[in-house]
Motif scaffolding. Sequence first.
Motif, PDB file in Angstrom:
ATOM      1  N   LEU A  29      15.410 -40.608  39.925  1.00 20.11           N
ATOM      2  CA  LEU A  29      14.009 -40.054  40.169  1.00 20.11           C
ATOM      3  C   LEU A  29      13.412 -41.097  38.929  1.00 20.11           C
ATOM      4  CD1 LEU A  29      14.335 -36.336  40.175  1.00 20.11           C
ATOM      5  CD2 LEU A  29      13.581 -37.579  41.864  1.00 20.11           C
ATOM      6  N   LEU A  30      11.983 -41.411  39.230  1.00 16.80           N
ATOM      7  CA  LEU A  30      11.493 -42.382  38.395  1.00 16.80           C
ATOM      8  C   LEU A  30      10.088 -41.615  37.875  1.00 16.80           C
ATOM      9  CD1 LEU A  30      12.023 -45.667  40.205  1.00 16.80           C
ATOM     10  CD2 LEU A  30      13.089 -44.841  38.083  1.00 16.80           C
ATOM     11  N   ARG A  31       9.614 -41.691  36.482  1.00 10.96           N
ATOM     12  CA  ARG A  31       8.459 -41.190  36.022  1.00 10.96           C
ATOM     13  C   ARG A  31       7.373 -41.973  36.455  1.00 10.96           C
ATOM     14  NH1 ARG A  31       7.392 -39.683  30.147  1.00 10.96           N
ATOM     15  NH2 ARG A  31       7.520 -41.980  29.797  1.00 10.96           N
ATOM     16  N   VAL A  32       6.330 -41.426  36.935  1.00  9.04           N
ATOM     17  CA  VAL A  32       5.186 -42.002  37.393  1.00  9.04           C
ATOM     18  C   VAL A  32       4.025 -41.554  36.588  1.00  9.04           C
ATOM     19  CG1 VAL A  32       5.633 -42.917  39.753  1.00  9.04           C
ATOM     20  CG2 VAL A  32       4.454 -40.599  39.192  1.00  9.04           C
ATOM     21  N   GLY A  33       4.101 -40.663  36.138  1.00 10.83           N
ATOM     22  CA  GLY A  33       2.873 -40.079  34.958  1.00 10.83           C
ATOM     23  C   GLY A  33       3.305 -38.892  34.305  1.00 10.83           C
ATOM     24  N   VAL A  34       2.245 -38.542  33.434  1.00 10.77           N
ATOM     25  CA  VAL A  34       2.469 -37.336  32.747  1.00 10.77           C
ATOM     26  C   VAL A  34       1.080 -36.193  32.840  1.00 10.77           C
ATOM     27  CG1 VAL A  34       2.736 -35.923  30.473  1.00 10.77           C
ATOM     28  CG2 VAL A  34       3.942 -38.155  31.172  1.00 10.77           C
ATOM     29  N   ILE A  35       1.254 -35.076  33.026  1.00  9.20           N
ATOM     30  CA  ILE A  35      -0.002 -34.308  33.207  1.00  9.20           C
ATOM     31  C   ILE A  35      -0.693 -34.071  32.017  1.00  9.20           C
ATOM     32  CG2 ILE A  35      -1.139 -32.059  33.974  1.00  9.20           C
ATOM     33  CD1 ILE A  35       0.807 -31.961  36.146  1.00  9.20           C
ATOM     34  N   ALA A  36      -1.756 -34.604  31.635  1.00  6.21           N
ATOM     35  CA  ALA A  36      -2.351 -34.524  30.071  1.00  6.21           C
ATOM     36  C   ALA A  36      -3.182 -33.383  30.007  1.00  6.21           C
ATOM     37  CB  ALA A  36      -3.236 -35.896  30.091  1.00  6.21           C
ATOM     38  N   SER A  37      -3.932 -33.169  30.871  1.00  2.00           N
ATOM     39  CA  SER A  37      -4.814 -31.910  30.901  1.00  2.00           C
ATOM     40  C   SER A  37      -5.391 -31.497  32.404  1.00  2.00           C
ATOM     41  CB  SER A  37      -6.071 -32.148  30.030  1.00  2.00           C
ATOM     42  OG  SER A  37      -6.797 -33.403  30.779  1.00  2.00           O
ATOM     43  N   THR A  38      -5.980 -30.383  32.434  1.00  2.99           N
ATOM     44  CA  THR A  38      -6.787 -30.034  33.540  1.00  2.99           C
ATOM     45  C   THR A  38      -7.847 -30.675  33.568  1.00  2.99           C
ATOM     46  OG1 THR A  38      -7.781 -27.989  32.433  1.00  2.99           O
ATOM     47  CG2 THR A  38      -5.584 -27.645  33.454  1.00  2.99           C
ATOM     48  N   HIS A  39      -8.564 -30.788  34.935  1.00  8.39           N
ATOM     49  CA  HIS A  39      -9.741 -31.320  35.223  1.00  8.39           C
ATOM     50  C   HIS A  39     -10.479 -30.264  36.020  1.00  8.39           C
ATOM     51  CE1 HIS A  39     -12.361 -34.727  35.749  1.00  8.39           C
ATOM     52  NE2 HIS A  39     -12.677 -34.343  36.874  1.00  8.39           N
ATOM     53  N   GLY A  40     -11.448 -29.689  35.399  1.00  2.79           N
ATOM     54  CA  GLY A  40     -12.547 -28.734  36.207  1.00  2.79           C
ATOM     55  C   GLY A  40     -11.783 -27.533  36.272  1.00  2.79           C
TER      56      GLY A  40
END
Length: 188
Positions: A22-33
């Motif tokens: 598995l490769l990391r493509v991102g980190v959830i930083a915050s909600t949006h709306g």
Amino acid sequence: MFSTLILYQIRKAWFKIIMENLLRVGVIASTHGLKGEVNVFPTTDDLNRFKNLKNVILDLKREQIDLEIEGVKFFKKFAILKFKGYDHIDDVQRFLKKDLLVTRENAVKLKEGEYFICDLIGLKVITDEDVELGTLTDIFQTGANDVYVVTNKDNKEILLPSIPQCILNKDLEQGIIKVHILKGLLDL
């Protein structure tokens, strides 16, 4: 009966096998709306790779959840993702600060001579004079070129610029990176 230590070692080995695929493509930083969208800080070189991504794996540490991407937008350095079946801000709150992963099959196709950083970490680093420098422990991405962090047997770090004059060859099969030490580089 398995001892706790043996169970821990089995779990650690299993986790290593899973994470290598598995490769990391991102980190959830915050909600949006309010409609379940999230801002994702990309850990991939190409932000646009999210346009063609259909599925990701959310790593909650104790479990992994397969998520289908329903929509993608972009704002500044973030990808804004909407997951199918998660339609309210409360549905995605527990996703904050969690990694988004893809399988190697869904990873960006690399050009010849390109490697994923996770495949290089842990390789033995030797000079063109066959002197072992240590192990590659990190790679810093800078604006000009990457910098390889090699940790030697005394636990000291050696910084090497990832330029053709310094990094000569990467052999994943043999587990070796061959380097040329530029004059004055070890004097720092």
